[in-house]
Structure formats: structure tokens, C-alpha cells
Design a protein around this motif. Structure first.
Motif, PDB file in Angstrom:
ATOM      1  N   GLU A 201      46.098  47.429  58.757  1.00  0.00           N
ATOM      2  CA  GLU A 201      47.234  47.079  59.741  1.00  0.00           C
ATOM      3  C   GLU A 201      48.273  46.147  59.033  1.00  0.00           C
ATOM      4  OE1 GLU A 201      45.854  45.614  63.358  1.00  0.00           O
ATOM      5  OE2 GLU A 201      44.351  47.230  63.570  1.00  0.00           O
ATOM      6  N   LEU A 202      47.764  45.005  57.968  1.00  0.00           N
ATOM      7  CA  LEU A 202      48.595  44.398  57.486  1.00  0.00           C
ATOM      8  C   LEU A 202      49.434  45.013  56.251  1.00  0.00           C
ATOM      9  CD1 LEU A 202      46.321  41.046  56.860  1.00  0.00           C
ATOM     10  CD2 LEU A 202      48.732  41.347  57.938  1.00  0.00           C
ATOM     11  N   GLY A 203      48.788  46.327  55.982  1.00  0.00           N
ATOM     12  CA  GLY A 203      49.606  47.174  54.774  1.00  0.00           C
ATOM     13  C   GLY A 203      48.990  46.726  53.555  1.00  0.00           C
ATOM     14  N   PHE A 204      47.956  45.822  53.576  1.00  0.00           N
ATOM     15  CA  PHE A 204      47.368  45.352  52.176  1.00  0.00           C
ATOM     16  C   PHE A 204      46.530  46.693  51.804  1.00  0.00           C
ATOM     17  CE2 PHE A 204      43.723  43.667  49.772  1.00  0.00           C
ATOM     18  CZ  PHE A 204      44.633  42.545  48.889  1.00  0.00           C
ATOM     19  N   LEU A 205      45.792  47.636  52.618  1.00  0.00           N
ATOM     20  CA  LEU A 205      45.070  48.778  52.045  1.00  0.00           C
ATOM     21  C   LEU A 205      45.881  50.045  52.744  1.00  0.00           C
ATOM     22  CD1 LEU A 205      41.299  47.869  52.626  1.00  0.00           C
ATOM     23  CD2 LEU A 205      42.502  47.893  50.565  1.00  0.00           C
ATOM     24  N   GLU A 206      45.616  50.873  51.951  1.00  0.00           N
ATOM     25  CA  GLU A 206      46.311  52.274  52.434  1.00  0.00           C
ATOM     26  C   GLU A 206      44.995  53.065  52.891  1.00  0.00           C
ATOM     27  OE1 GLU A 206      47.944  54.535  49.128  1.00  0.00           O
ATOM     28  OE2 GLU A 206      49.163  52.814  48.290  1.00  0.00           O
ATOM     29  N   PRO A 207      45.083  53.494  54.281  1.00  0.00           N
ATOM     30  CA  PRO A 207      43.880  54.073  54.965  1.00  0.00           C
ATOM     31  C   PRO A 207      43.429  55.103  54.139  1.00  0.00           C
ATOM     32  CG  PRO A 207      45.916  53.567  56.328  1.00  0.00           C
ATOM     33  CD  PRO A 207      46.362  53.500  54.880  1.00  0.00           C
ATOM     34  N   ASP A 208      43.998  55.865  53.585  1.00  0.00           N
ATOM     35  CA  ASP A 208      43.513  57.194  52.623  1.00  0.00           C
ATOM     36  C   ASP A 208      42.816  56.738  51.212  1.00  0.00           C
ATOM     37  OD1 ASP A 208      43.557  58.611  54.979  1.00  0.00           O
ATOM     38  OD2 ASP A 208      45.637  59.343  54.463  1.00  0.00           O
ATOM     39  N   ASN A 209      43.394  55.576  51.022  1.00  0.00           N
ATOM     40  CA  ASN A 209      43.167  54.989  49.495  1.00  0.00           C
ATOM     41  C   ASN A 209      42.617  53.692  49.156  1.00  0.00           C
ATOM     42  OD1 ASN A 209      42.803  55.503  46.689  1.00  0.00           O
ATOM     43  ND2 ASN A 209      45.012  54.829  46.536  1.00  0.00           N
ATOM     44  N   PRO A 210      41.536  53.208  49.917  1.00  0.00           N
ATOM     45  CA  PRO A 210      41.091  51.761  49.587  1.00  0.00           C
ATOM     46  C   PRO A 210      40.801  51.377  48.319  1.00  0.00           C
ATOM     47  CG  PRO A 210      39.478  53.190  50.780  1.00  0.00           C
ATOM     48  CD  PRO A 210      40.697  54.105  50.781  1.00  0.00           C
ATOM     49  N   ARG A 211      40.528  52.529  47.390  1.00  0.00           N
ATOM     50  CA  ARG A 211      39.945  52.014  46.233  1.00  0.00           C
ATOM     51  C   ARG A 211      38.838  51.625  46.019  1.00  0.00           C
ATOM     52  NH1 ARG A 211      45.824  51.181  43.064  1.00  0.00           N
ATOM     53  NH2 ARG A 211      46.905  53.306  43.526  1.00  0.00           N
ATOM     54  N   GLN A 212      38.717  50.268  45.257  1.00  0.00           N
ATOM     55  CA  GLN A 212      37.644  49.735  45.051  1.00  0.00           C
ATOM     56  C   GLN A 212      37.775  48.281  45.816  1.00  0.00           C
ATOM     57  OE1 GLN A 212      34.759  50.626  43.935  1.00  0.00           O
ATOM     58  NE2 GLN A 212      35.525  52.892  43.259  1.00  0.00           N
ATOM     59  N   THR A 213      38.766  47.966  46.502  1.00  0.00           N
ATOM     60  CA  THR A 213      38.852  46.749  47.242  1.00  0.00           C
ATOM     61  C   THR A 213      37.800  46.379  48.128  1.00  0.00           C
ATOM     62  OG1 THR A 213      41.169  46.990  46.650  1.00  0.00           O
ATOM     63  CG2 THR A 213      40.435  45.614  48.525  1.00  0.00           C
ATOM     64  N   MET A 214      37.436  47.311  48.929  1.00  0.00           N
ATOM     65  CA  MET A 214      36.349  46.934  49.998  1.00  0.00           C
ATOM     66  C   MET A 214      34.966  46.792  49.424  1.00  0.00           C
ATOM     67  SD  MET A 214      37.665  46.484  53.214  1.00  0.00           S
ATOM     68  CE  MET A 214      36.129  46.347  53.640  1.00  0.00           C
ATOM     69  N   THR A 215      34.696  47.740  48.198  1.00  0.00           N
ATOM     70  CA  THR A 215      33.474  47.346  47.399  1.00  0.00           C
ATOM     71  C   THR A 215      33.530  45.996  47.052  1.00  0.00           C
ATOM     72  OG1 THR A 215      33.612  49.644  47.192  1.00  0.00           O
ATOM     73  CG2 THR A 215      32.237  48.139  45.663  1.00  0.00           C
ATOM     74  N   ARG A 216      34.612  45.729  46.463  1.00  0.00           N
ATOM     75  CA  ARG A 216      34.411  44.175  45.676  1.00  0.00           C
ATOM     76  C   ARG A 216      34.451  43.124  46.895  1.00  0.00           C
ATOM     77  NH1 ARG A 216      35.305  43.788  40.376  1.00  0.00           N
ATOM     78  NH2 ARG A 216      35.895  45.863  39.244  1.00  0.00           N
ATOM     79  N   LEU A 217      35.001  43.335  48.087  1.00  0.00           N
ATOM     80  CA  LEU A 217      35.091  42.363  48.965  1.00  0.00           C
ATOM     81  C   LEU A 217      33.635  42.314  49.718  1.00  0.00           C
ATOM     82  CD1 LEU A 217      38.356  43.080  51.048  1.00  0.00           C
ATOM     83  CD2 LEU A 217      37.806  41.005  49.783  1.00  0.00           C
ATOM     84  N   ARG A 218      32.802  43.416  49.707  1.00  0.00           N
ATOM     85  CA  ARG A 218      31.533  43.592  50.100  1.00  0.00           C
ATOM     86  C   ARG A 218      30.479  42.573  49.034  1.00  0.00           C
ATOM     87  NH1 ARG A 218      28.628  47.223  53.188  1.00  0.00           N
ATOM     88  NH2 ARG A 218      30.393  48.454  54.749  1.00  0.00           N
ATOM     89  N   ARG A 219      30.922  42.836  47.952  1.00  0.00           N
ATOM     90  CA  ARG A 219      30.178  42.137  46.935  1.00  0.00           C
ATOM     91  C   ARG A 219      30.346  40.619  47.005  1.00  0.00           C
ATOM     92  NH1 ARG A 219      31.010  42.935  40.344  1.00  0.00           N
ATOM     93  NH2 ARG A 219      33.074  41.849  40.989  1.00  0.00           N
ATOM     94  N   LEU A 220      31.550  40.293  47.282  1.00  0.00           N
ATOM     95  CA  LEU A 220      32.056  38.731  47.482  1.00  0.00           C
ATOM     96  C   LEU A 220      31.173  38.282  48.682  1.00  0.00           C
ATOM     97  CD1 LEU A 220      33.832  36.237  47.003  1.00  0.00           C
ATOM     98  CD2 LEU A 220      35.261  37.601  48.667  1.00  0.00           C
TER      99      LEU A 220
END
Length: 262
Positions: A201-220
Motif C-alpha cells: 500500500e505504501l508503494g514500497f513493494l510491488e504486489p507481483d514482484n516482492p523479490r527477496q525483500t520479504m524473505t530478508r525481513l523474515r530473517r531479520l
């Protein structure tokens, strides 16, 4: 929660293909005093081969919880450890079997603990491993590192038992790091869904292309191990962020209408 910490440990086999491996895992568990077996969508169970391999551990098979999803198998757990035989593109907090045993027994007095074992041919998927706080790697011979599933269960079960015996002697570390209980895995999964939705919703992530961002946030967050109160605070931050976004949209729409009327 049982006073016997081994009773608060779950051995979780995911999508096992060969029923004999389920029986072998049950036998390995009973050898080491473990009793709680969870089977996630096994290919063939119940089965005679499982009974034959289990030998005197039929009670483990009879009481095994058969579920359809990994989330069901780890629901209510405060610590989840996944076995991994190879390095990952994004490294995760890693422990060896001995460290796994120590951490599991230390925490089993406070909440339930699950140790996950994957498919015979390819182990756990990345998505499944992302649900874990730690990965455990058995340092087998590099020239012949392939372990039978039941053998892998035996190695981990042995370390769990040794850590439990050490704890009974009063020599093992206890788990008293938090004044509030660590967040359970299902609450964390809801948080990750909420976080991704908010970032989109913030436009930080593209809904169809989150790449590895969520994976790295999970690791954090796996490194941090949020407690229940901290998780509630973070959920409140996300909700307030979403409310602000919605208010901003309404105010922008109202301003646009006013400009059009002028």
C-alpha cells in the motif's frame, strides 16, 4: 505444558514419500524418549511398511498427528527449527545438532518446540524454511553427505535427549530471556501478511514482484525473536500506517473534487 520437556517437542515430517521412513523415524524417536510425531501430507500412511520399520514404537505411529499443512503442524510453537542440507541464497541463522538440542530443551519449558524434516529427495522448500527461527545442519562427510530420513531424525533426537539429560542434572542453560512470552509462529505469519500488505500500500513493494525483500525481513525478525507484546506493538504500527494511507487518499480525493468544482 508437560514437566517432561521431551514431551513438549514435536518431530515434524513433511510430505514423506516412503512409509518405511516414517516407521524408522518413530523408532528413532522412541529410542530417545520422544513421543510426538506430526506428519504433514504423507504420501502413504498408514501403511504396513511403516508398522514393520517402527518395530516396538507402534504407539508413536498410533498417536501421530496427520495434518494437511505445515502451519497446522507448528501451530502453538514458540520455536521452530528446520533441517537443511545445503546452503541457501539468503543464509538463515544456523545451528548444529548439539546447539539445536540445547536451544530446544531450554525453551521447551516455556513453549512447544518443533523440529522439521523435509522430503527424502529435496528436503524442505524455501518457503517452509522461512517459517523457521533457525536452520540445523548435520555436518556429515562431504564425500557422502546424503542421510536417510530416519537417520537424520536419530541424530537430532539423540542431541535432544542429551540436552534433556544435561538439563535434568541442572547443568543446562534455562530460557529466561523474556519478561513476556515469545510470539507464536501463527501470530508471526499473520504479522508477515500484514507487513507485506502495508508495504504494498505504501508503494514500497510491488504486489507481483516482492523479490527477496520479504524473505530478508523474515530473517531479520527471526534474529530478533519478537515477544507477544512487541508483536502487538508492531501490528499497531502497521494498522496506524494503513489508516494514515487511507485518510491521505480521502483527503487527496476531496481536494481533487474541490479543484474540479472551482
Amino acid at each position: 505444558m508437560s514437566e517432561n520437556r521431551l514431551d513438549n517437542l514435536r518431530i515434524v515430517l513433511v510430505n514423506t514419500s516412503h512409509p518405511g521412513n516414517i516407521g524408522g523415524a518413530a523408532r528413532a524417536m522412541k529410542n530417545m524418549g520422544l513421543s510426538r510425531l506430526y506428519l504433514v501430507a504423507p504420501k502413504d500412511f498408514p501403511a504396513e511398511k511403516a508398522v514393520w520399520r517402527a518395530a516396538g514404537a507402534l504407539d508413536i505411529l498410533d498417536n501421530a498427528a496427520v495434518v494437511e499443512t505445515l502451519d497446522e503442524a507448528i501451530a502453538g510453537c514458540g520455536l521452530v527449527v528446520g533441517t537443511s542440507a545445503r546452503e541457501r541464497r539468503i543464509p538463515w541463522p544456523l545451528v548444529n545438532p548439539r546447539e539445536c538440542g540445547t536451544k530446544a530443551i531450554a525453551e521447551a519449558g516455556e513453549h512447544e518446540v518443533a523440529v522439521l524434516f523435509g522430503r527424502e529427495d529435496r528436503g524442505l522448500t524455501n518457503e517452509e524454511l522461512h517459517k523457521c527461527h533457525y536452520h540445523v545442519h548435520i555436518p556429515a562427510n562431504n564425500e557422502y553427505s546424503s542421510l536417510n530420513l530416519a537417520c537424520a531424525v536419530q541424530v537430532i533426537a539423540y542431541e535432544l535427549r542429551m540436552a534433556h539429560l544435561t538439563w535434568q542434572e541442572g547443568k543446562a542453560p534455562t530460557f529466561d530471556d523474556w519478561d513476556v512470552a515469545p510470539a507464536k509462529v501463527e501470530a508471526l505469519e499473520r504479522y508477515y501478511d500484514h507487513l507485506q500488505q502495508t508495504l504494498e500500500e505504501l508503494g514500497f513493494l510491488e504486489p507481483d514482484n516482492p523479490r527477496q525483500t520479504m524473505t530478508r525481513l523474515r530473517r531479520l525478525y527471526s534474529r530478533i525473536r519478537m515477544d507477544e507484546m512487541e508483536l502487538s506493538i508492531m501490528r499497531g504500527v502497521l494498522t496506524s500506517t494503513q489508516n494514515y494511507i487511507e485518510r491521505s487518499k480521502r483527503e487527496l480525493a476531496a481536494k481533487s473534487d474541490d479543484d474540479s468544482g472551482a
